[in-house]
Scaffold this motif. Structure first.
Motif, PDB file in Angstrom:
ATOM      1  N   ALA A  78       0.821  -1.215   0.000  1.00 31.76           N
ATOM      2  CA  ALA A  78       0.000   0.000   0.000  1.00 31.76           C
ATOM      3  C   ALA A  78       0.851   1.260   0.000  1.00 31.76           C
ATOM      4  O   ALA A  78       0.444   2.297  -0.536  1.00 31.76           O
ATOM      5  CB  ALA A  78      -0.932  -0.011   1.208  1.00 31.76           C
ATOM      6  N   ALA A  79       2.036   1.195   0.605  1.00 33.93           N
ATOM      7  CA  ALA A  79       2.893   2.383   0.706  1.00 33.93           C
ATOM      8  C   ALA A  79       3.300   2.911  -0.660  1.00 33.93           C
ATOM      9  O   ALA A  79       3.625   4.100  -0.788  1.00 33.93           O
ATOM     10  CB  ALA A  79       4.148   2.046   1.517  1.00 33.93           C
ATOM     11  N   TYR A  80       3.270   2.060  -1.667  1.00 36.70           N
ATOM     12  CA  TYR A  80       3.701   2.467  -3.009  1.00 36.70           C
ATOM     13  C   TYR A  80       2.525   2.661  -3.958  1.00 36.70           C
ATOM     14  O   TYR A  80       2.718   2.797  -5.159  1.00 36.70           O
ATOM     15  CB  TYR A  80       4.670   1.424  -3.567  1.00 36.70           C
ATOM     16  N   GLN A  81       1.319   2.685  -3.396  1.00 35.56           N
ATOM     17  CA  GLN A  81       0.131   2.910  -4.217  1.00 35.56           C
ATOM     18  C   GLN A  81      -0.694   4.089  -3.707  1.00 35.56           C
ATOM     19  O   GLN A  81      -1.863   4.241  -4.073  1.00 35.56           O
ATOM     20  CB  GLN A  81      -0.729   1.648  -4.244  1.00 35.56           C
ATOM     21  N   LEU A  82      -0.094   4.924  -2.876  1.00 35.85           N
ATOM     22  CA  LEU A  82      -0.796   6.082  -2.347  1.00 35.85           C
ATOM     23  C   LEU A  82      -1.113   7.059  -3.477  1.00 35.85           C
ATOM     24  O   LEU A  82      -0.293   7.280  -4.377  1.00 35.85           O
ATOM     25  CB  LEU A  82       0.050   6.779  -1.287  1.00 35.85           C
ATOM     26  N   GLU A  83      -2.281   7.649  -3.415  1.00 37.64           N
ATOM     27  CA  GLU A  83      -2.676   8.645  -4.403  1.00 37.64           C
ATOM     28  C   GLU A  83      -3.023   9.953  -3.706  1.00 37.64           C
ATOM     29  O   GLU A  83      -3.617   9.951  -2.623  1.00 37.64           O
ATOM     30  CB  GLU A  83      -3.872   8.147  -5.223  1.00 37.64           C
ATOM     31  N   TYR A  84      -2.629  11.039  -4.317  1.00 44.53           N
ATOM     32  CA  TYR A  84      -2.869  12.363  -3.757  1.00 44.53           C
ATOM     33  C   TYR A  84      -3.595  13.234  -4.782  1.00 44.53           C
ATOM     34  O   TYR A  84      -3.464  13.044  -5.994  1.00 44.53           O
ATOM     35  CB  TYR A  84      -1.540  13.014  -3.361  1.00 44.53           C
ATOM     36  N   ARG A  85      -4.342  14.194  -4.271  1.00 49.41           N
ATOM     37  CA  ARG A  85      -5.062  15.110  -5.150  1.00 49.41           C
ATOM     38  C   ARG A  85      -4.099  15.896  -6.035  1.00 49.41           C
ATOM     39  O   ARG A  85      -2.976  16.182  -5.639  1.00 49.41           O
ATOM     40  CB  ARG A  85      -5.895  16.084  -4.324  1.00 49.41           C
ATOM     41  N   THR A  86      -4.586  16.272  -7.212  1.00 49.32           N
ATOM     42  CA  THR A  86      -3.793  17.117  -8.109  1.00 49.32           C
ATOM     43  C   THR A  86      -4.431  18.489  -8.267  1.00 49.32           C
ATOM     44  O   THR A  86      -4.228  19.179  -9.264  1.00 49.32           O
ATOM     45  CB  THR A  86      -3.648  16.449  -9.487  1.00 49.32           C
ATOM     46  N   GLY A  87      -5.207  18.889  -7.257  1.00 46.92           N
ATOM     47  CA  GLY A  87      -5.828  20.207  -7.264  1.00 46.92           C
ATOM     48  C   GLY A  87      -6.535  20.455  -5.952  1.00 46.92           C
ATOM     49  O   GLY A  87      -6.565  19.602  -5.057  1.00 46.92           O
ATOM     50  N   LEU A  88      -7.101  21.655  -5.808  1.00 48.65           N
ATOM     51  CA  LEU A  88      -7.876  21.974  -4.615  1.00 48.65           C
ATOM     52  C   LEU A  88      -9.002  20.965  -4.447  1.00 48.65           C
ATOM     53  O   LEU A  88      -9.574  20.479  -5.429  1.00 48.65           O
ATOM     54  CB  LEU A  88      -8.469  23.384  -4.730  1.00 48.65           C
ATOM     55  N   LYS A  89      -9.347  20.656  -3.208  1.00 49.01           N
ATOM     56  CA  LYS A  89     -10.385  19.659  -2.973  1.00 49.01           C
ATOM     57  C   LYS A  89     -11.747  20.206  -3.379  1.00 49.01           C
ATOM     58  O   LYS A  89     -12.216  21.223  -2.856  1.00 49.01           O
ATOM     59  CB  LYS A  89     -10.424  19.232  -1.505  1.00 49.01           C
ATOM     60  N   ALA A  90     -12.393  19.528  -4.307  1.00 43.85           N
ATOM     61  CA  ALA A  90     -13.734  19.914  -4.728  1.00 43.85           C
ATOM     62  C   ALA A  90     -14.702  19.757  -3.563  1.00 43.85           C
ATOM     63  O   ALA A  90     -14.734  18.714  -2.909  1.00 43.85           O
ATOM     64  CB  ALA A  90     -14.179  19.070  -5.909  1.00 43.85           C
TER      65      ALA A  90
END
Length: 580
Positions: A188-200
């Protein structure tokens, strides 16, 4: 010869019977209840406690833990007892049975479940169980694997995420299955996803840090397609502020002016955008970040000092600091998206590499199809580093990977080995040592666009001094990770059963249920370089390293791979000899 053959045959029959799980059940169960804080409150005078066999209802399963890995998370419960955040009951009246890294076999099926389950079915379990939003973690609120038998009820079978049991193929080893749980955390440590913009639909707070004539913009994320619901503004340059307010009026975004940074009207903010990177302001406003919150720093000059960052919340709350030189705020998020996978062909440093979890990270990096070409492993134990090299160095070098093991306590050798990386930097730094000073020092080695992943369980409120100028001058990122999802666990089990990753290589010592207390102390003292696995349904056996099997169980030792790695064949021989 006939006697030996007959003995072997009987042992084989016993193992076959055990796998079928249809033999008469004993009248008594044995388990390790924890009645409060401290090892002195574990079990009955240092031994497992006898108890009646658990009763299972018509919509429940009676299960047999076959193997249980011991985890640092178990050690965190013992000193805290009922003060642990996942425990909320009177432990004297209703003690906790630890053990969440577990392989289970069904030995009893309730009347209402007989069309879904049968005796002999095998499962692993996703420990983070939620019902109605309330956590009932296995091995915490639900009796765990340090027992011979237990009950799986509807909290597990019908929770918020459906069924938390995951089927295991019949030929998968017991330890192999149990250790997919910690391995899933690594995956899981290598599959983290983060937003690419302000949170809708979220809350964005934009803060100016001083006189500023920059012509700021937000090219995406504040438009008809996607925008926050609330906008907080503090000392924002007039031109930018006016444009934001006009756009907010069109989009229906609530706007609030905030004069006091120490007392915003909204206490949970999804995005904090700082126009100019001021360390004191970063420290003052970061505590208002929500879960998965992001700070975007827009600047082009270095900060005057490092910033005290709550690295515990980077780990547990998944905070992340991003940045760009501007003037488009959106570029801080999207220009260089936050990467969690190891950089293909990159340089990777594993800090605290020789412990149980560190070894998993290193093994995965070596076995990845498109992994790093340089792996540096550091640890404060020469003994553990030697064991790590014995296990993996040849495999790494056979794949053309530059391999280096260093002990920071051996100062001259360490400084010499790390010297080339002071300028080169690392593309990936995986921190497995929960020490703020170590984390702060490691961050100084990040290369341009490098990522440091704080995997170690650093408590919330733990501060580390980081140069956040790197977020916008080098596009470097510091991220964190905790636990895994049921999908991560399924993926890891699939990889184990397909043979692409072997959890068995993590096993360092084995023992019977009676050895669990010693095993927990060994985890606490970091006595073994890998995982300790308890087999609850074998004859009494003290905690035994794989190396010491040579004298105690030579026929098992002979089936280890390279005389050091647990195998399915070794486990079969072990169970033939040791089953009750």
């Amino acid at each position: 010869m006939r006697c030996y053959h007959k003995e072997t045959e009987n042992k084989t029959d016993k193992l076959a019977d055990y796998r079928r799980a249809d033999s008469p059940l004993p009248e008594l169960n044995r388990l390790w209840p924890l009645y409060g804080a401290g090892l002195e409150n574990l079990g009955d005078r240092g031994r497992p406690r006898g108890a009646p066999m658990p009763a299972s209802g018509p919509d429940e399963l009676l299960v047999r833990p076959d193997a249980c890995g011991l985890c640092v998370s178990d050690i965190k419960i013992i000193p805290l007892g009922a003060e642990h955040p996942r425990i909320y009951r009177d432990m004297q009246e209703n003690p906790v049975t630890l053990g969440h890294e577990v392989s289970l076999t069904v030995v009893g099926v309730g009347q209402d479940l007989r069309d879904q389950y049968k005796i002999g079915d095998r499962f692993i379990i996703q420990a983070d169980i939620f019902v109605g939003g309330i956590g009932y973690a296995y091995g915490y609120e639900i009796q765990g694997g340090l027992s011979q038998y237990g009950v799986i009820d509807q909290r597990v079978l019908n929770g918020d995420h459906g069924n938390y049991l995951i089927p295991v193929q019949p030929n998968t080893g017991y330890a192999e299955a149990a250790l997919t749980e910690p391995w899933a955390c690594v995956i899981a440590a290598y599959q983290l996803e983060y937003r690419t913009g302000l949170k809708a639909g979220g809350t964005t707070w934009i803060i100016g840090t001083g006189p500023d004539e920059t012509d700021y913009t937000i090219s995406t994320g504040f438009d008809t397609d996607s925008h926050p619901d609330r906008l907080l503004l503090s000392n924002v340059p007039t031109g930018f502020s006016s444009g934001l307010k006009q756009r907010a009026a069109v989009l229906g975004v609530q706007v609030m002016e905030v004069e006091d940074l120490a007392d915003p009207p909204v206490k949970q903010v999804d995005d904090i955008v700082m126009l100019g990177a001021d360390p004191a302001i970063v420290e003052a406003v970061s505590p208002y970040l929500s879960q998965f919150g992001m700070v975007a720093l827009i600047d082009s000059t270095p900060m005057p000092r490092k910033v005290a960052v709550d690295i515990g919340r980077v780990h547990y709350n998944r905070w992340v600091y991003v940045g760009s030189s501007g003037p488009d705020v959106s570029s801080a998020y999207s220009q260089v998206p936050v990467r969690s996978a190891l950089k293909p062909g990159g340089r990777a440093w594993f800090v605290g590499a020789a412990g149980p979890m560190g070894r998993m990270h290193v093994q995965r990096a070596i076995q990845s199809a498109d992994g790093p070409v340089t792996i540096v492993c550091t640890d404060v134990s020469d003994l553990r580093l030697t064991d790590l090299s014995n296990s993996f160095a040849a495999e790494a070098e056979a794949k053309g990977i530059e391999w280096l093991c260093l002990n920071p306590l051996n100062k001259n050798a360490y400084e010499e080995g790390m010297a080339p990386f002071r300028d080169l930097g690392f593309d990936d730094i995986i921190v497995l040592a929960p020490v703020p000073a170590v984390i702060a020092d490691a961050a100084t080695y990040l290369a341009s666009r490098g990522v440091m992943n704080v995997f170690a369980g650093v408590p919330r409120g733990t501060m580390a001094e980081l140069d956040l100028s790197d977020t916008y001058l080098k596009n470097a990122r510091v991220i964190g990770h905790s636990a895994s999802t049921i999908d991560d666990l399924r993926l890891m089990l699939n990889q184990a059963e397909a043979g692409s990753l072997s959890p068995n290589r993590s096993v360092a010592a084995v023992g019977s249920l009676g050895a669990a207390r010693d095993g927990l102390e060994a985890v606490q003292d970091a006595s073994f370089p890998g995982k300790i696995v308890i087999y609850p349904n074998i004859k009494e056996m003290p905690l035994t390293s794989l190396h010491d099997l040579k004298d105690r169980l030579p026929s098992v030792y002979e089936k280890l791979k390279d005389e050091q790695e647990w195998t399915a064949e070794a486990e079969e021989e072990f169970l033939r000899l040791m089953l009750l």
